[in-house]
Design a protein around this motif. Sequence first.
Motif, short mmCIF file in Angstrom:
data_model
loop_
_atom_site.label_atom_id
_atom_site.label_comp_id
_atom_site.label_asym_id
_atom_site.label_seq_id
_atom_site.Cartn_x
_atom_site.Cartn_y
_atom_site.Cartn_z
N ASP A 186 1.40 -3.24 23.04
CA ASP A 186 2.83 -3.12 23.08
C ASP A 186 2.92 -2.09 24.14
OD1 ASP A 186 5.79 -2.74 21.67
OD2 ASP A 186 5.23 -0.63 21.92
N TRP A 187 2.44 -1.34 24.82
CA TRP A 187 2.67 -0.41 25.83
C TRP A 187 2.51 -1.30 27.10
CZ3 TRP A 187 3.74 4.67 27.16
CH2 TRP A 187 3.51 4.89 28.30
N ARG A 188 1.44 -2.28 27.01
CA ARG A 188 0.98 -2.88 28.15
C ARG A 188 2.40 -4.17 28.28
NH1 ARG A 188 -0.88 -1.65 32.22
NH2 ARG A 188 0.70 -2.70 33.32
N LYS A 189 3.02 -4.55 27.32
CA LYS A 189 3.94 -5.39 27.28
C LYS A 189 5.00 -4.70 27.94
CE LYS A 189 6.34 -8.59 24.17
NZ LYS A 189 6.75 -9.00 22.89
N LYS A 190 5.57 -3.71 27.43
CA LYS A 190 6.65 -2.81 28.08
C LYS A 190 6.57 -2.62 29.70
CE LYS A 190 8.38 -0.95 23.67
NZ LYS A 190 8.60 0.11 22.83
N VAL A 191 5.47 -2.04 29.99
CA VAL A 191 5.06 -1.73 31.30
C VAL A 191 5.21 -3.03 32.41
CG1 VAL A 191 3.24 -1.11 32.99
CG2 VAL A 191 3.79 0.28 30.83
N ASP A 192 4.68 -4.16 31.84
CA ASP A 192 4.83 -5.36 32.65
C ASP A 192 6.31 -5.77 32.82
OD1 ASP A 192 2.13 -5.45 32.71
OD2 ASP A 192 1.75 -6.81 31.21
N SER A 196 15.96 9.75 31.67
CA SER A 196 15.76 9.30 30.19
C SER A 196 14.68 8.32 30.11
CB SER A 196 17.03 8.64 29.66
OG SER A 196 18.09 9.83 29.51
N ALA A 197 13.41 8.74 30.75
CA ALA A 197 12.29 7.66 30.87
C ALA A 197 11.48 7.71 29.46
CB ALA A 197 11.34 8.37 31.93
N GLY A 198 11.69 8.14 28.54
CA GLY A 198 11.01 8.17 27.35
C GLY A 198 9.35 8.50 27.24
N ALA A 199 8.67 7.77 27.08
CA ALA A 199 7.37 7.89 27.02
C ALA A 199 6.67 7.48 28.46
CB ALA A 199 6.59 6.88 26.15
N GLY A 200 7.62 6.76 29.48
CA GLY A 200 7.09 6.76 30.70
C GLY A 200 6.65 5.35 30.93
N HIS A 201 7.11 4.30 30.37
CA HIS A 201 6.77 2.86 30.72
C HIS A 201 7.39 2.37 32.21
CE1 HIS A 201 7.26 2.99 26.49
NE2 HIS A 201 6.11 2.07 26.45
N GLU A 202 8.40 2.91 32.49
CA GLU A 202 8.99 2.50 33.95
C GLU A 202 8.20 3.34 34.87
OE1 GLU A 202 10.53 4.09 30.99
OE2 GLU A 202 12.78 4.60 31.90
N VAL A 203 7.83 4.46 34.66
CA VAL A 203 7.10 5.33 35.63
C VAL A 203 5.84 4.86 35.88
CG1 VAL A 203 5.96 7.57 36.22
CG2 VAL A 203 8.33 7.64 35.02
N MET A 204 5.22 4.36 34.83
CA MET A 204 3.78 3.62 35.13
C MET A 204 3.98 2.27 35.80
SD MET A 204 0.82 2.50 32.51
CE MET A 204 0.04 4.29 32.27
N ALA A 205 4.94 1.51 35.47
CA ALA A 205 5.31 0.29 36.02
C ALA A 205 5.57 0.42 37.50
CB ALA A 205 6.44 -0.32 35.52
#
Length: 229
Positions: free
Chosen positions: A74-80, A105-114
């Motif tokens: 799920d994490w990987r899917k959101k980052v992608d 409002s970056a939540g857990a940081g998916h967009e930051v990692m992306a």
Amino acid sequence: MDRHVQALLNKLSCASITIATFTLILLFIQTPETCISNSDPRTLIRFPKSSCDSTHRELVSIQKKNRRLWSTKDWRKKVDSFSDFFHGIRNLGFLTNQTRVLCISAGAGHEVMALSEMGVIDVTGVELIDSPPLVSRADPHNLPFFDGVFDVAFSAHLAEALFPSRFVSEMERTVRPGGVSVIAVDPCSGEELREIKGLFRRSRFVSARNVTLIGLKMTQIIMRNRIPS
């Protein structure tokens, strides 16, 4: 007759108090035992008599928790999904590896990692609750940054802001003149789009298009900060 009934009730009350007192005494002086498995006597566990008697629990480090979280599908899917979204912003010429990006409002940081995986060097993520090392704690309505220190501000959570006008004002304040604010909102057109554009007092409208982000249909809106004449 009433005296007999009253006497009987008094006796019952005394008996109840005696039984309750005796039961409490037993609970205090005897620690109960429970068996998880009857077949293995080693699984016999005694409840701790106090907090000092409790067994030690292994503390899981933030790094270990993050490794578990970041390895999930799920994490990987959101980052992608965020990567695909930001590649579209890059194709429009608003994003390079040297762009200073603020994710609000970056939540857990998916967009930051992306963004980091795309090669963007300077990415800052903020949220009311921090998620180190990707996201720091900050109020989106009162960002702890100087004016104009970012090139791009992004948020997919404008609709959840308690004070949308203040939220947008802080986005504009922290973005340099000529920089852009990018938001992703529920699909909108016409009157809804005009209302959102009206929140941006220091910016001009650049574009709006329908996108898919983390499996949801959304509208991407880009606003550019005006350059003082």
